[in-house]
Design a protein around this motif. Structure first.
Motif, short mmCIF file in Angstrom:
data_model
loop_
_atom_site.label_atom_id
_atom_site.label_comp_id
_atom_site.label_asym_id
_atom_site.label_seq_id
_atom_site.Cartn_x
_atom_site.Cartn_y
_atom_site.Cartn_z
N LEU A 1 0.83 -1.21 0.00
CA LEU A 1 0.00 0.00 0.00
C LEU A 1 0.86 1.26 0.00
CD1 LEU A 1 -2.76 1.39 0.17
CD2 LEU A 1 -2.67 1.11 2.65
N SER B 1 -4.43 -4.50 -1.00
CA SER B 1 -4.54 -3.06 -0.76
C SER B 1 -4.71 -2.29 -2.06
CB SER B 1 -3.30 -2.55 -0.02
OG SER B 1 -2.13 -2.81 -0.79
N LEU C 1 -7.22 -1.30 2.91
CA LEU C 1 -6.63 -2.61 3.18
C LEU C 1 -7.77 -3.60 3.41
CD1 LEU C 1 -3.78 -1.65 5.66
CD2 LEU C 1 -3.44 -2.85 3.50
#
Length: 283
Positions: A93, A181, A201
């Motif tokens: 992410l 993510s 997430l």
């Protein structure tokens, strides 16, 4: 414009930097990548007595494995973070979001820790830090201390760092199996600040969302967690993502400015949350 006069010091270690910062007083400024500080100095929106340049402190750079966490040095540039294999493996992410930060020139000079310490709610990385539950490591005269992400961002451009402290590292928990993510943002042009951004997430089990964490960019004076969406997504099927995303603006206080009014940002938060969650879930 030309900045107002100031003293310039360049420490070579964290301890030396803390000492110099303490000697300079509360109106001193830390120089990391300079992408936020230098424009402010040129416009004379800040008048520091001393600028402490952290560019030659080697302990502040790089990414390392620390067991259950990866540790990102505060002076690690966005480009270095974006290309790091530990980040790609354990915190994708961060890489996904960093790819959207400004442009290549800024990413080569701007720093991961500097952007987080600046604490602009329109900056993308604060929402990611909240979603990942990172820990911030700060060094001051009393030694190092750790600050939870939930306690770090306190108000507009304001963090839990004391004037005599330096952000030295960010500890990022390694996500276990099953997590995915995505970062979704909306801005006017590629280099502009986010009008709204969403860090998602998602952990799936048996075709359902077992757990979700959602961070919001530019929906208040600080980055925010969309806790109502997270609760609505727990145990939900992908068909329910749209209904859960309708809660994205709850508890927020988005600004109204030339880029968009508050109600427009609330609408964007709902739309982008649905997109981010579905993308993270692979739908």
């Amino acid at each position: 414009m030309i900045p107002a006069p100031f003293e310039y010091v360049r420490p070579g270690s964290i301890d030396e930097a803390v000492t110099m910062l303490g000697q300079a007083g509360e109106d001193a400024k830390l120089l990391a990548g300079g992408q936020s500080l230098l424009p402010v100095l040129r416009l004379r929106l800040a008048y520091p007595s001393t600028v402490v340049d952290l560019g030659r402190v080697p302990e502040l750079r790089g990414v390392r494995d620390d067991g259950s966490h990866i540790v990102i040095g505060a002076m690690t540039t966005h480009d270095e973070v974006l290309r790091d294999p530990l980040v790609a493996e354990h915190a994708p992410l961060i890489a996904q979001t960093t790819q959207t930060v400004a442009d290549p020139q800024v990413r080569h000079r701007g720093t991961f820790g500097g952007a987080l310490a600046h604490a602009d709610p329109a900056g993308d990385l604060g929402a990611v830090a909240l979603a990942l539950d990172v820990e911030f490591v700060a060094n001051g005269p009393g030694g190092p201390r750790t600050i939870a992400a939930s306690d770090f961002f306190q108000d507009y451009l304001t963090t839990a760092l004391s004037p005599d402290e330096i952000l030295t590292a960010i500890r990022v928990p390694k996500l276990g199996a099953g997590w995915s993510s995505h970062y979704e943002k909306f801005n006017r042009v590629a280099q502009a600040w986010s009008i709204v951004g969403v860090a998602a997430l998602v952990r799936r089990e048996n075709g359902h969302i077992a757990e979700a964490r959602i961070g919001l960019t530019n929906m208040g004076n600080t980055p925010l967690r969309a806790s109502a969406v997270e609760s609505a997504l727990a145990g939900a099927s992908l068909d329910a993502v749209g209904a859960a995303a309708e809660h994205a603006a709850e508890g927020t206080n988005p600004p109204s400015d030339l880029s968009g009014q508050a109600d427009y940002r609330e609408h964007l938060a709902r739309v982008l949350t649905k997109r981010a969650v579905l993308s993270a879930a692979g739908a």
